[in-house]
Design a protein around this motif. Structure first.
Motif, PDB file in Angstrom:
ATOM      1  N   PHE A 219       0.730  -1.187  -0.009  1.00  0.00           N
ATOM      2  CA  PHE A 219       0.106  -0.075   0.013  1.00  0.00           C
ATOM      3  C   PHE A 219       0.799   1.388   0.045  1.00  0.00           C
ATOM      4  CE2 PHE A 219      -2.517   3.285   2.487  1.00  0.00           C
ATOM      5  CZ  PHE A 219      -3.608   3.227   1.478  1.00  0.00           C
ATOM      6  N   GLY A 220       0.852   2.073  -0.835  1.00  0.00           N
ATOM      7  CA  GLY A 220       1.523   3.540  -0.780  1.00  0.00           C
ATOM      8  C   GLY A 220       2.639   3.216  -1.235  1.00  0.00           C
ATOM      9  N   LEU A 221       3.699   4.141  -1.101  1.00  0.00           N
ATOM     10  CA  LEU A 221       4.975   3.915  -1.615  1.00  0.00           C
ATOM     11  C   LEU A 221       6.065   4.194  -0.578  1.00  0.00           C
ATOM     12  CD1 LEU A 221       3.687   7.367  -3.760  1.00  0.00           C
ATOM     13  CD2 LEU A 221       4.375   5.191  -4.896  1.00  0.00           C
ATOM     14  N   GLY A 222       5.777   3.465   0.529  1.00  0.00           N
ATOM     15  CA  GLY A 222       6.785   3.913   1.521  1.00  0.00           C
ATOM     16  C   GLY A 222       6.822   4.961   2.227  1.00  0.00           C
ATOM     17  N   LEU A 223       5.568   5.799   2.088  1.00  0.00           N
ATOM     18  CA  LEU A 223       5.466   7.060   2.454  1.00  0.00           C
ATOM     19  C   LEU A 223       4.759   7.329   3.534  1.00  0.00           C
ATOM     20  CD1 LEU A 223       4.743   8.910  -0.838  1.00  0.00           C
ATOM     21  CD2 LEU A 223       6.469   9.534   0.535  1.00  0.00           C
ATOM     22  N   GLY A 224       4.123   6.206   4.045  1.00  0.00           N
ATOM     23  CA  GLY A 224       3.263   6.279   5.201  1.00  0.00           C
ATOM     24  C   GLY A 224       3.447   7.033   6.328  1.00  0.00           C
ATOM     25  N   LEU A 225       4.595   6.756   6.984  1.00  0.00           N
ATOM     26  CA  LEU A 225       5.043   7.340   8.139  1.00  0.00           C
ATOM     27  C   LEU A 225       5.459   9.140   7.803  1.00  0.00           C
ATOM     28  CD1 LEU A 225       6.511   5.002  10.132  1.00  0.00           C
ATOM     29  CD2 LEU A 225       4.297   5.845  10.539  1.00  0.00           C
ATOM     30  N   SER A 226       5.979   9.348   6.677  1.00  0.00           N
ATOM     31  CA  SER A 226       6.197  10.642   6.611  1.00  0.00           C
ATOM     32  C   SER A 226       5.118  11.438   6.097  1.00  0.00           C
ATOM     33  CB  SER A 226       7.027  10.681   5.302  1.00  0.00           C
ATOM     34  OG  SER A 226       6.606  11.199   3.994  1.00  0.00           O
ATOM     35  N   ILE A 227       4.072  10.792   5.525  1.00  0.00           N
ATOM     36  CA  ILE A 227       2.853  11.506   5.320  1.00  0.00           C
ATOM     37  C   ILE A 227       2.147  11.783   6.596  1.00  0.00           C
ATOM     38  CG2 ILE A 227       0.296  11.057   4.449  1.00  0.00           C
ATOM     39  CD1 ILE A 227       1.647  10.399   1.754  1.00  0.00           C
ATOM     40  N   SER A 228       2.091  10.713   7.483  1.00  0.00           N
ATOM     41  CA  SER A 228       1.459  10.907   8.790  1.00  0.00           C
ATOM     42  C   SER A 228       2.068  11.975   9.535  1.00  0.00           C
ATOM     43  CB  SER A 228       1.884   9.403   9.484  1.00  0.00           C
ATOM     44  OG  SER A 228       1.053   8.474   8.919  1.00  0.00           O
ATOM     45  N   LYS A 229       3.437  12.126   9.459  1.00  0.00           N
ATOM     46  CA  LYS A 229       4.114  13.260   9.995  1.00  0.00           C
ATOM     47  C   LYS A 229       3.431  14.642   9.723  1.00  0.00           C
ATOM     48  CE  LYS A 229       8.450  14.331  11.724  1.00  0.00           C
ATOM     49  NZ  LYS A 229       9.061  15.508  11.383  1.00  0.00           N
ATOM     50  N   ASP A 230       3.572  14.751   8.267  1.00  0.00           N
ATOM     51  CA  ASP A 230       2.906  15.923   7.561  1.00  0.00           C
ATOM     52  C   ASP A 230       1.608  16.232   8.100  1.00  0.00           C
ATOM     53  OD1 ASP A 230       5.283  16.203   6.415  1.00  0.00           O
ATOM     54  OD2 ASP A 230       4.576  15.284   4.692  1.00  0.00           O
ATOM     55  N   ILE A 231       0.867  15.153   8.056  1.00  0.00           N
ATOM     56  CA  ILE A 231      -0.592  15.513   8.583  1.00  0.00           C
ATOM     57  C   ILE A 231      -0.687  16.129  10.127  1.00  0.00           C
ATOM     58  CG2 ILE A 231      -2.833  14.218   8.862  1.00  0.00           C
ATOM     59  CD1 ILE A 231      -2.227  12.389   6.521  1.00  0.00           C
ATOM     60  N   VAL A 232      -0.154  15.358  10.742  1.00  0.00           N
ATOM     61  CA  VAL A 232      -0.125  15.694  12.276  1.00  0.00           C
ATOM     62  C   VAL A 232       0.445  17.103  12.537  1.00  0.00           C
ATOM     63  CG1 VAL A 232       0.907  14.987  14.463  1.00  0.00           C
ATOM     64  CG2 VAL A 232       0.116  13.449  13.069  1.00  0.00           C
ATOM     65  N   GLU A 233       1.636  17.386  11.608  1.00  0.00           N
ATOM     66  CA  GLU A 233       2.281  18.728  11.655  1.00  0.00           C
ATOM     67  C   GLU A 233       1.210  19.833  11.230  1.00  0.00           C
ATOM     68  OE1 GLU A 233       6.152  18.119  10.360  1.00  0.00           O
ATOM     69  OE2 GLU A 233       7.035  17.385  12.022  1.00  0.00           O
ATOM     70  N   ASN A 234       0.580  19.318  10.126  1.00  0.00           N
ATOM     71  CA  ASN A 234      -0.575  20.309   9.664  1.00  0.00           C
ATOM     72  C   ASN A 234      -1.576  20.806  10.832  1.00  0.00           C
ATOM     73  OD1 ASN A 234       0.841  20.818   7.344  1.00  0.00           O
ATOM     74  ND2 ASN A 234      -0.607  19.210   6.236  1.00  0.00           N
ATOM     75  N   HIS A 235      -1.659  19.781  11.872  1.00  0.00           N
ATOM     76  CA  HIS A 235      -2.828  19.988  12.744  1.00  0.00           C
ATOM     77  C   HIS A 235      -1.939  20.812  14.138  1.00  0.00           C
ATOM     78  CE1 HIS A 235      -5.077  17.108  10.724  1.00  0.00           C
ATOM     79  NE2 HIS A 235      -6.192  17.659  10.955  1.00  0.00           N
ATOM     80  N   ASN A 236      -0.487  21.106  13.797  1.00  0.00           N
ATOM     81  CA  ASN A 236       0.130  21.650  14.763  1.00  0.00           C
ATOM     82  C   ASN A 236       0.376  20.757  15.792  1.00  0.00           C
ATOM     83  OD1 ASN A 236       0.235  24.379  13.744  1.00  0.00           O
ATOM     84  ND2 ASN A 236      -1.592  24.645  14.290  1.00  0.00           N
ATOM     85  N   GLY A 237       0.137  19.313  15.717  1.00  0.00           N
ATOM     86  CA  GLY A 237       0.837  18.334  16.458  1.00  0.00           C
ATOM     87  C   GLY A 237       2.032  17.695  16.529  1.00  0.00           C
ATOM     88  N   THR A 238       2.027  16.858  17.331  1.00  0.00           N
ATOM     89  CA  THR A 238       3.409  16.122  17.149  1.00  0.00           C
ATOM     90  C   THR A 238       3.301  14.658  16.735  1.00  0.00           C
ATOM     91  OG1 THR A 238       3.677  15.744  19.379  1.00  0.00           O
ATOM     92  CG2 THR A 238       4.586  17.694  18.740  1.00  0.00           C
ATOM     93  N   ILE A 239       4.090  13.786  16.508  1.00  0.00           N
ATOM     94  CA  ILE A 239       3.941  12.308  16.462  1.00  0.00           C
ATOM     95  C   ILE A 239       5.543  11.862  16.709  1.00  0.00           C
ATOM     96  CG2 ILE A 239       4.426  12.457  13.726  1.00  0.00           C
ATOM     97  CD1 ILE A 239       2.709   9.807  13.757  1.00  0.00           C
ATOM     98  N   ILE A 240       5.702  11.156  17.455  1.00  0.00           N
ATOM     99  CA  ILE A 240       6.924  10.574  17.671  1.00  0.00           C
ATOM    100  C   ILE A 240       6.765   8.834  17.691  1.00  0.00           C
ATOM    101  CG2 ILE A 240       8.147  12.413  19.105  1.00  0.00           C
ATOM    102  CD1 ILE A 240       7.120  10.898  21.838  1.00  0.00           C
TER     103      ILE A 240
END
Lengths: 166, 488
Positions: free
Chosen positions: B450-471
């Motif tokens: 599924f996807g391009l191996g981008l899953g977590l990088s996209i997740s990070k972008d999405i969370v950061e767009n919400h001014n949130g953090t992901i660790i």
């Protein structure tokens, strides 16, 4: 008296299991249908075979199961003396090509049925594979003439002298 | 070497050429060496041996150098009055490194090589001027070289900066493009889902309605068909039907065990019927035993009724599962919503995600601790993608066995909500902990599903767009743990 040959159905979703069993209902007068909802449960049934003096002629097996999956179960059965001759069928909505190839190569998979299945196809395949099994492994196929492929059984018996034309 | 003229000539070399002119005039040889050219005339070409030295009296000359790889001349230096042209070739005796071309009408002294020494002998003064002119010219060229070197250096570092910027811009662009592709995919998927949900809902609704109708028709039919029969029998049959509809589902081991018990009660029955009896609760079996003792021929009727009920149960529960899946799919993708950013309870998204990934996670022990938390304004579909990515990653590493622990909470001091998703897999190697959010980081060897191996990088972008953090971290008791925080 218990039928000599068992049909084992392995499927984890109870509605689907019910439906498969209902679709092979016509064979139940001659065969013992056993159900298992996990591969582990199926293994228990297999291990109980010697005590029950029964053999599994056919397994209809789902692929995605909780715990061990269907393909691994079929491979295990292929490696087990008790179930090597069992005709093996995968009934599945989602086994990938890799898994299916593995089943064909390592478990001598005889047939692949995609969900949702056609009840006539399921019944035809069951009849064909059980006929194969009876011809190869049962000394007296006569009782199965009623339910299985009578023509093939008769041919077989004629060739092997169980019945004669005269 | 003496410097008769002090330093002024360094700035104004025409003084030197004037002096030389005067000396040559005095000797009457000036005309012999004086030489005039119009504009745009080539004095000599690159690679030629020079037999003369040119002293520019008036006008200006451009030196050109040919680029070896594209054969284009580029300007090297512009020479004005007082310049010595061909000085390097003259002093070294080698081929000229440049071509010279007049930019305007020019006057030169053109002195043949063999005359230079001769002239110097004849006119000691001239030799001194010539020396100084050569020196001045060389110093000028040296100065030019240093200036050029500095220009080159600053150009180089500028170029390097630009190259770095370009690299960064390219990387950003690549990332943006991948994200766009992904977004486009998701948008297309959303539309497909909306259409699909609609298309599936219709037949499902028809199915469910038909089942209701079928049930009432069946009941009426039964009633009419056996109207002359005992009403008690009829109501008992009805009871078996109703209980069949509520039979629920037992595991196969229980069914097998209860089939054996049923066989003791009904030794003459075949296995399919015994299996039906096995699905009945004890009180119903007792009733069946009683009824069949009184009317042995009623047994099959009751069993049929019970099985009818079970079939209705199967159809209804399957239909409800289809509706539930479609509902989850719709709310997961937000395909039924106009606004992307809405006031949402993120727990609903987590439940939808679990429902939709159920075929991958049904093998796992699931521990959920999702107490009530404040609603937040967020892009629900985006966040669902985050949960999905984390959960599917966990499923990829855990394979067929493991557990998932999902919790959420509200931190009222920091005004954030948090979600942790922990698996029981092998954890993330230390060296990868910082890398897993980079685009294209993947541990999957082949066949990314599924996807391009981008899953977590996209997740990070999405969370950061919400001014949130992901660790990501490794839990003390093993397994990977992802923590997402989002501001309220």
């Amino acid at each position: 008296m218990k039928p000599e040959i068992v049909i084992l159905v392995v499927e984890d979703e109870p509605e689907v299991l019910d439906a498969i069993v209902r679709d092979i209902n016509e064979f139940e007068d001659f065969f013992d249908v056993e159900m298992a909802d996990t591969a582990e449960e199926a293994e228990e049934i297999i291990n109980g075979l010697p005590d029950r003096e029964q053999q599994i002629g056919l397994i209809l097996c789902d692929h995605v199961l909780p715990g061990k999956n269907g393909v691994d179960l079929l491979i295990e059965m292929q490696e087990n003396e008790l179930t090597r001759n069992t005709r093996k069928v995968l009934i599945t909505g989602q086994a990938g090509l890799d898994e299916t190839v593995k089943a064909v190569n390592k478990a001598d998979l005889k047939h692949y049925i995609a969900k949702p299945w056609d009840p006539n196809e399921l019944s035809d395949i069951t009849r064909k594979l059980l006929t194969d099994y009876v011809i190869d492994h049962i000394k007296n196929p006569l009782p199965y003439m009623q339910i299985l492929d009578a023509e093939r059984l008769a041919d077989h018996m004629r060739q092997h002298g169980t019945i004669t034309d005269s | 070497m003496k410097f008769k003229l002090g330093t002024q000539w360094l700035d104004d070399r025409t003084a030197v050429t004037r002096l030389m002119h005067r000396v040559l005039d005095e000797t009457g040889q000036a005309n012999r060496y004086l030489f005039e050219l119009g504009a745009d005339v080539t004095l000599f070409r690159e690679g030629e041996k020079l037999n003369n030295i040119y002293i520019l009296i008036d006008g200006s000359v451009q030196l050109w150098k040919r680029k070896p790889y594209n054969e284009v001349d580029y300007p090297v230096i512009r020479l004005d009055e007082g310049a010595l042209i061909g000085i390097i070739a003259f002093t070294t005796g080698m081929e000229s490194l440049t071509s010279a071309k007049t930019l305007e009408p020019c006057r030169f002294f053109r002195i043949p090589k063999e005359d230079v020494d001769h002239l110097a002998d004849l006119h000691p003064k001239l030799s001194g001027y010539l020396d100084e002119l050569i020196l001045a010219n060389l110093l000028e060229r040296f100065r030019q070289t240093i200036i050029l070197q500095m220009k080159l250096d600053s150009a180089n570092s500028k170029l390097q900066d630009e190259r770095n910027e370009l690299k960064q811009a390219y990387a950003d662009l690549q990332k943006a493009q991948k994200q766009l592709v992904h977004q486009e995919k998701m948008a297309t998927l959303g539309q497909l889902v909306a259409g699909f949900a609609h298309e599936v809902n219709n037949p499902t609704a028809a199915l469910m309605r038909s089942i209701d109708n079928l049930e009432s028709h069946l009941q009426r039919f039964m009633k009419e068909a056996i109207t002359e029969q005992d009403p008690e029998w009829l109501s008992a049959g009805r009871l078996f039907f109703e209980r069949g509809k509520k039979a629920g589902y037992s595991d196969t081991r229980t069914i097998r065990e209860r089939t054996e018990i049923a066989a003791e009660h009904f030794p003459d029955e075949k296995k399919p019927r015994l299996r039906l009896i096995a699905r009945m609760p004890d009180d119903l079996i007792e009733m069946l035993v009683r009824q069949s003792r009184a009317h042995p021929d009623h047994l099959h009727y009751f069993l049929d009724q019970f099985e009818f009920g079970m079939m209705f149960q199967n159809i209804e529960s399957s239909g409800e599962r289809i509706s539930g899946l479609v509902r989850s799919l719709k709310s997961y993708s937000r395909s039924d919503s106009e606004e992307r950013i809405e006031e949402i309870d993120i727990r609903e998204g987590i439940h939808d995600t679990l429902q939709l990934t159920s075929n991958r996670i049904k093998f796992y022990d699931l521990y959920l601790d999702l107490p009530e938390i404040p609603m937040i304004r967020a892009d629900s579909a985006g966040l669902n993608l985050v949960w999905t990515n984390i959960i599917l990653n966990a499923a990829d590493v855990m394979g067929k066995q493991g557990s998932l622990d999902i919790r959420c909470g509200f931190n009222s001091d920091e005004k954030i909500i948090w979600v942790t998703i922990q698996d029981s897999g092998p954890g993330i190697p230390e060296e990868n902990l910082t890398k897993i959010f980079e685009p294209s980081f993947t541990t999957k060897q082949t066949g990314v599903k599924f996807g391009l191996g981008l899953g977590l990088s996209i997740s990070k972008d999405i969370v950061e767009n919400h001014n949130g953090t992901i660790i990501a971290e490794n839990a003390r008791d093993g397994g990977a743990r992802f923590t997402v925080t989002l501001p309220v």
